[in-house]
Design a protein around this motif. Structure first.
Motif, PDB file in Angstrom:
ATOM      1  N   SER A  67     -52.007 -56.259 -22.604  1.00 21.16           N
ATOM      2  CA  SER A  67     -53.300 -56.782 -23.037  1.00 21.16           C
ATOM      3  C   SER A  67     -53.145 -58.263 -23.333  1.00 21.16           C
ATOM      4  O   SER A  67     -52.612 -58.642 -24.382  1.00 21.16           O
ATOM      5  N   GLY A  68     -53.607 -59.080 -22.407  1.00 17.60           N
ATOM      6  CA  GLY A  68     -53.470 -60.522 -22.585  1.00 17.60           C
ATOM      7  C   GLY A  68     -52.008 -60.909 -22.618  1.00 17.60           C
ATOM      8  O   GLY A  68     -51.207 -60.465 -21.804  1.00 17.60           O
ATOM      9  N   PRO A  69     -51.617 -61.736 -23.610  1.00 17.17           N
ATOM     10  CA  PRO A  69     -50.220 -62.179 -23.682  1.00 17.17           C
ATOM     11  C   PRO A  69     -49.299 -61.163 -24.374  1.00 17.17           C
ATOM     12  O   PRO A  69     -48.120 -61.427 -24.544  1.00 17.17           O
ATOM     13  N   CYS A  70     -49.851 -60.008 -24.759  1.00 18.15           N
ATOM     14  CA  CYS A  70     -49.098 -59.048 -25.569  1.00 18.15           C
ATOM     15  C   CYS A  70     -48.918 -57.709 -24.857  1.00 18.15           C
ATOM     16  O   CYS A  70     -49.758 -57.306 -24.055  1.00 18.15           O
ATOM     17  N   VAL A  72     -49.066 -53.972 -25.844  1.00 23.17           N
ATOM     18  CA  VAL A  72     -49.553 -53.120 -26.926  1.00 23.17           C
ATOM     19  C   VAL A  72     -48.888 -51.752 -26.792  1.00 23.17           C
ATOM     20  O   VAL A  72     -49.005 -51.096 -25.753  1.00 23.17           O
ATOM     21  N   GLU A  99     -41.471 -58.832 -22.639  1.00 25.52           N
ATOM     22  CA  GLU A  99     -42.674 -59.517 -23.120  1.00 25.52           C
ATOM     23  C   GLU A  99     -42.325 -60.355 -24.338  1.00 25.52           C
ATOM     24  O   GLU A  99     -41.413 -60.038 -25.087  1.00 25.52           O
ATOM     25  N   VAL A 103     -47.259 -55.634 -29.860  1.00 27.19           N
ATOM     26  CA  VAL A 103     -48.202 -55.203 -30.893  1.00 27.19           C
ATOM     27  C   VAL A 103     -48.060 -53.696 -31.032  1.00 27.19           C
ATOM     28  O   VAL A 103     -48.294 -52.954 -30.078  1.00 27.19           O
ATOM     29  N   VAL A 162     -56.275 -55.054 -32.750  1.00 31.49           N
ATOM     30  CA  VAL A 162     -55.456 -55.604 -31.667  1.00 31.49           C
ATOM     31  C   VAL A 162     -55.952 -57.010 -31.320  1.00 31.49           C
ATOM     32  O   VAL A 162     -55.160 -57.920 -31.073  1.00 31.49           O
ATOM     33  N   ALA A 163     -57.270 -57.196 -31.318  1.00 35.07           N
ATOM     34  CA  ALA A 163     -57.844 -58.509 -30.986  1.00 35.07           C
ATOM     35  C   ALA A 163     -57.395 -59.569 -31.993  1.00 35.07           C
ATOM     36  O   ALA A 163     -57.082 -60.700 -31.608  1.00 35.07           O
ATOM     37  N   GLU A 166     -53.776 -60.419 -31.144  1.00 34.87           N
ATOM     38  CA  GLU A 166     -53.679 -61.219 -29.930  1.00 34.87           C
ATOM     39  C   GLU A 166     -54.071 -62.663 -30.196  1.00 34.87           C
ATOM     40  O   GLU A 166     -53.432 -63.593 -29.702  1.00 34.87           O
ATOM     41  N   SER A 170     -51.430 -65.820 -29.659  1.00 34.18           N
ATOM     42  CA  SER A 170     -51.602 -66.685 -28.480  1.00 34.18           C
ATOM     43  C   SER A 170     -51.672 -68.143 -28.827  1.00 34.18           C
ATOM     44  O   SER A 170     -51.549 -68.593 -29.893  1.00 34.18           O
TER      45      SER A 170
END
Length: 170
Positions: A67-70, A72, A99, A103, A162-163, A166, A170
């Motif tokens: 999920s994006g740079p992470c 999860v 990675e 998270v 989570v958001a 992230e 980031s």
């Protein structure tokens, strides 16, 4: 091991003594250990006291998504001493995946004891060695209280969603 003097009509009972010298009735600790041993045997044999469903619910799982740079990792199930070896190895694999940020989503953790807390702190140490940022999200209320009482929330970064994690990473 001392013996107490026998009274009329009573049989002699041998009591063990604890390290402090206080008498302890036999079987107390052994009875608790037997229940735990039964649980270990049930999980290793594949049949629990509640059948297959009881055993499957106790086994932890870690589902990963990018999920994006992470990365999860959603932990599902019980984090206790029975699950500790498997969970520790699975989190080690997640951290070693390459990675730069992991998270841990703990929303579906139904129970966590000190062994589970030890797994989380061990995962943090592994992440530091691998130069990976490790954060916790969606921590259930009882587990959050344990983290606060033990001071682990000062060492492990905790976010609500989570958001949020992230955005911070980031």
């Amino acid at each position: 091991m001392g013996e107490r003097p026998a009274k009329a009509g009573r049989r002699r009972v041998r009591w063990s003594r604890t390290l402090t010298g206080c008498p302890r009735k036999p079987g107390g600790h052994r009875a608790r250990r037997t229940r735990h041993a039964d649980r270990l045997d049930a999980i290793s044999s594949g049949v629990g006291r509640h059948g297959w469903a009881g055993v499957v619910d106790d086994l932890p799982s870690v589902e990963t998504t990018l999920s994006g740079p992470c990365l999860v990792a959603k932990v599902v199930g019980v984090m206790d001493y029975v699950a500790q070896p498997e969970l520790r190895e699975r989190l080690r694999q997640v951290i070693a995946s390459g990675e730069r940020a992991v998270v841990l989503d703990l929303a579906d953790v139904s129970f966590c004891d000190t062994a589970g807390l030890n797994v989380l702190l061990g995962a943090r140490r592994e992440a530091e060695r691998a130069a990976v940022a490790l954060v916790l999200v969606c921590v259930p209320g009882p587990l959050l209280r344990v983290l606060e009482m033990t001071g682990a929330d000062q060492v492990l970064r905790v976010f609500d969603t989570v958001a949020d994690a992230e955005a911070a990473l980031s």
